[in-house]
Design an enzyme around this catalytic site. Structure first.
Site, short mmCIF file in Angstrom:
data_model
loop_
_atom_site.label_atom_id
_atom_site.label_comp_id
_atom_site.label_asym_id
_atom_site.label_seq_id
_atom_site.Cartn_x
_atom_site.Cartn_y
_atom_site.Cartn_z
N LYS A 1 -1.85 -4.50 -5.72
CA LYS A 1 -0.45 -4.96 -5.85
C LYS A 1 -0.15 -6.06 -4.83
O LYS A 1 0.39 -7.12 -5.15
CB LYS A 1 0.52 -3.79 -5.63
CG LYS A 1 0.26 -2.59 -6.54
CD LYS A 1 1.24 -1.46 -6.29
CE LYS A 1 1.12 -0.80 -4.92
NZ LYS A 1 -0.12 -0.04 -4.71
N ARG B 1 8.97 4.29 -6.41
CA ARG B 1 7.87 5.25 -6.34
C ARG B 1 8.28 6.64 -6.78
O ARG B 1 7.44 7.54 -6.80
CB ARG B 1 7.39 5.35 -4.89
CG ARG B 1 6.20 4.47 -4.56
CD ARG B 1 5.94 4.62 -3.07
NE ARG B 1 4.56 4.43 -2.74
CZ ARG B 1 4.06 3.31 -2.25
NH1 ARG B 1 4.82 2.25 -2.09
NH2 ARG B 1 2.80 3.23 -1.92
N ARG C 1 -10.57 -2.46 3.85
CA ARG C 1 -9.56 -3.52 3.95
C ARG C 1 -9.20 -3.84 5.41
O ARG C 1 -9.07 -2.96 6.24
CB ARG C 1 -8.31 -3.06 3.21
CG ARG C 1 -7.10 -3.90 3.44
CD ARG C 1 -5.97 -3.50 2.54
NE ARG C 1 -5.50 -2.15 2.73
CZ ARG C 1 -4.53 -1.60 1.99
NH1 ARG C 1 -3.98 -2.28 1.02
NH2 ARG C 1 -4.15 -0.37 2.23
N ARG D 1 -5.00 -0.86 8.89
CA ARG D 1 -3.85 0.04 8.83
C ARG D 1 -4.26 1.46 9.22
O ARG D 1 -5.32 1.93 8.80
CB ARG D 1 -3.27 0.05 7.41
CG ARG D 1 -2.30 -1.07 7.18
CD ARG D 1 -1.90 -1.25 5.74
NE ARG D 1 -1.54 -0.04 5.02
CZ ARG D 1 -1.13 -0.05 3.75
NH1 ARG D 1 -1.01 -1.20 3.10
NH2 ARG D 1 -0.85 1.07 3.12
N ARG E 1 -2.31 9.85 -0.41
CA ARG E 1 -1.49 8.79 -1.02
C ARG E 1 -1.69 8.77 -2.53
O ARG E 1 -0.76 8.57 -3.31
CB ARG E 1 -1.84 7.43 -0.39
CG ARG E 1 -1.29 7.30 1.03
CD ARG E 1 -2.00 6.25 1.85
NE ARG E 1 -1.95 4.91 1.31
CZ ARG E 1 -2.71 3.90 1.75
NH1 ARG E 1 -3.57 4.10 2.74
NH2 ARG E 1 -2.60 2.72 1.21
P1 AP5 Z 1 -4.25 -4.47 -1.97
O1 AP5 Z 1 -3.79 -5.66 -2.73
O2 AP5 Z 1 -3.95 -4.42 -0.51
O3 AP5 Z 1 -3.76 -3.14 -2.71
P2 AP5 Z 1 -2.32 -2.49 -2.80
O4 AP5 Z 1 -2.16 -2.00 -4.20
O5 AP5 Z 1 -1.26 -3.43 -2.29
O6 AP5 Z 1 -2.55 -1.26 -1.84
P3 AP5 Z 1 -1.68 -0.63 -0.69
O7 AP5 Z 1 -2.60 0.30 0.05
O8 AP5 Z 1 -0.96 -1.64 0.11
O9 AP5 Z 1 -0.68 0.22 -1.53
P4 AP5 Z 1 0.08 1.42 -1.11
O10 AP5 Z 1 0.97 1.55 -2.30
O11 AP5 Z 1 -0.67 2.62 -0.72
O12 AP5 Z 1 0.76 0.96 0.28
P5 AP5 Z 1 2.21 0.56 0.70
O13 AP5 Z 1 2.12 -0.41 1.79
O14 AP5 Z 1 3.06 0.23 -0.49
O15 AP5 Z 1 -5.82 -4.31 -2.19
C1 AP5 Z 1 -6.58 -3.34 -1.50
C2 AP5 Z 1 -7.95 -3.93 -1.12
O16 AP5 Z 1 -8.70 -4.17 -2.29
C3 AP5 Z 1 -7.85 -5.26 -0.38
O17 AP5 Z 1 -8.85 -5.29 0.62
C4 AP5 Z 1 -8.13 -6.30 -1.45
O18 AP5 Z 1 -8.78 -7.44 -0.88
C5 AP5 Z 1 -9.05 -5.55 -2.39
N1 AP5 Z 1 -8.82 -5.93 -3.79
C6 AP5 Z 1 -7.63 -6.17 -4.40
N2 AP5 Z 1 -7.81 -6.48 -5.70
C7 AP5 Z 1 -9.16 -6.39 -5.92
C8 AP5 Z 1 -9.98 -6.61 -7.07
N3 AP5 Z 1 -9.45 -6.93 -8.28
N4 AP5 Z 1 -11.32 -6.44 -6.91
C9 AP5 Z 1 -11.87 -6.09 -5.71
N5 AP5 Z 1 -11.14 -5.91 -4.58
C10 AP5 Z 1 -9.79 -6.05 -4.69
O19 AP5 Z 1 2.78 1.96 1.25
C11 AP5 Z 1 2.27 2.55 2.45
C12 AP5 Z 1 3.08 3.80 2.78
O20 AP5 Z 1 4.47 3.43 3.01
C13 AP5 Z 1 3.15 4.87 1.68
O21 AP5 Z 1 2.02 5.73 1.72
C14 AP5 Z 1 4.47 5.59 2.03
O22 AP5 Z 1 4.31 6.46 3.11
C15 AP5 Z 1 5.36 4.43 2.49
N6 AP5 Z 1 6.13 3.82 1.40
C16 AP5 Z 1 6.03 2.53 0.93
N7 AP5 Z 1 6.87 2.32 -0.09
C17 AP5 Z 1 7.53 3.49 -0.28
C18 AP5 Z 1 8.53 3.91 -1.21
N8 AP5 Z 1 9.01 3.07 -2.17
N9 AP5 Z 1 8.98 5.19 -1.14
C19 AP5 Z 1 8.51 6.05 -0.19
N10 AP5 Z 1 7.56 5.72 0.71
C20 AP5 Z 1 7.07 4.45 0.67
#
Ligand code: AP5
Length: 218
Positions: free
Chosen positions: A15, A90, A129, A163, A174
């Site tokens: 994402k 979410r 990552r 992270r 997660r």
């Molecule tokens: P990346 O693009 O970073 O993936 P992502 O989907 O953005 O993953 P996140 O880990 O950031 O998502 P998340 O939803 O767990 O975290 P968030 O910050 O929202 O890609 C990952 C890796 O793969 C990278 O190294 C990239 O280079 C590689 N890659 C990407 N595409 C690829 C491809 N096609 N092929 C190969 N490699 C690829 O949330 C973190 C925490 O915050 C949550 O756990 C929760 O505690 C809290 N939080 C956030 N939002 C909320 C909410 N709305 N409600 C409640 N809690 C929340």
């Protein structure tokens, strides 16, 4: 009217990667609740202090906190700026709040793009990552290393960071949170006919092209 979209998918689905590309290629603005929460943790605000332990455990932060942060960031944007919601909504409650946030501002949700991925491969993606500590450019131990070892391609910094929630155990929590609370909101958007599904296991450029075809059909 601005084009507003949700990028939906489990942790590591890509994402953030795709949202960053949409920002630079299409002038869209990424609103990532994960980034907002990490900024609050870093700044040591009361919200950050409250959120840190929850995030480190891989659980979801309360709907009220996250929705409050998102509303503030949305208001900071002009009505004509197209927005990518990354990591929000979410939960079913957040989906309802988003509808209200958008309608109160005369905005509509145009697309929900689900990145379909194989969960087992995601652990490898997430634990590999890392990002530039200065400009935030994203890298991966196997899929995207800097061109010059130890130097950020984008800004030249030699500082990188990982992270705290990017370890195998927390990633499993997660993912379980995603399955239990986030995947069930998809039918809400399916019923509106605005969901498109993209193969998130394809290479990053192919994923970008598939998203492009949805947003700007030929
Ligand atoms: P990346 O693009 O970073 O993936 P992502 O989907 O953005 O993953 P996140 O880990 O950031 O998502 P998340 O939803 O767990 O975290 P968030 O910050 O929202 O890609 C990952 C890796 O793969 C990278 O190294 C990239 O280079 C590689 N890659 C990407 N595409 C690829 C491809 N096609 N092929 C190969 N490699 C690829 O949330 C973190 C925490 O915050 C949550 O756990 C929760 O505690 C809290 N939080 C956030 N939002 C909320 C909410 N709305 N409600 C409640 N809690 C929340």
């Amino acid at each position: 009217m601005a084009l507003d979209i949700i990028l939906l998918g489990p942790p590591g689905a890509g994402k953030g990667t795709q949202a960053t590309r949409l920002e630079s290629d299409h002038g869209m603005v990424q609103l990532s609740t994960g980034d907002m929460l990490r900024a609050a943790v870093k700044a040591g605000t009361p919200i950050g202090v409250q959120a840190q332990a929850v995030m480190d455990a891989g659980e979801l932060v309360s709907d009220d906190i996250v929705s409050g942060l998102l509303g503030e960031k949305l208001d900071a944007r002009g009505p004509d700026v197209p927005v990518i919601f990354d990591g929000y909504p979410r939960t079913a409650t957040q989906a309802q709040v988003l509808d209200t946030l958008l309608s109160d501002r005369g905005r509509t949700l145009d697309h929900v793009i689900e990145l379909e991925v194989d969960e087992d491969a995601l652990v490898d993606r997430i634990t590999g990552r890392f990002t530039c500590g200065s400009c935030g450019e994203g890298y991966h131990d196997r899929y995207k290393l800097p061109a010059v070892d130890g130097v950020c391609d984008k800004c030249g910094s030699k500082e990188f960071k990982r992270r705290p929630d990017d370890n195998a155990e927390t990633v499993r929590t997660r993912m379980a949170e995603y399955r239990a609370k986030t995947a069930p909101i998809l039918p809400i958007y399916d019923a509106r006919g605005i969901v498109s599904r993209v193969d998130g296991m394809a290479d990053m450029n192919a994923v970008s092209q598939a998203i492009e075809a949805i947003l700007h059909p030929a």
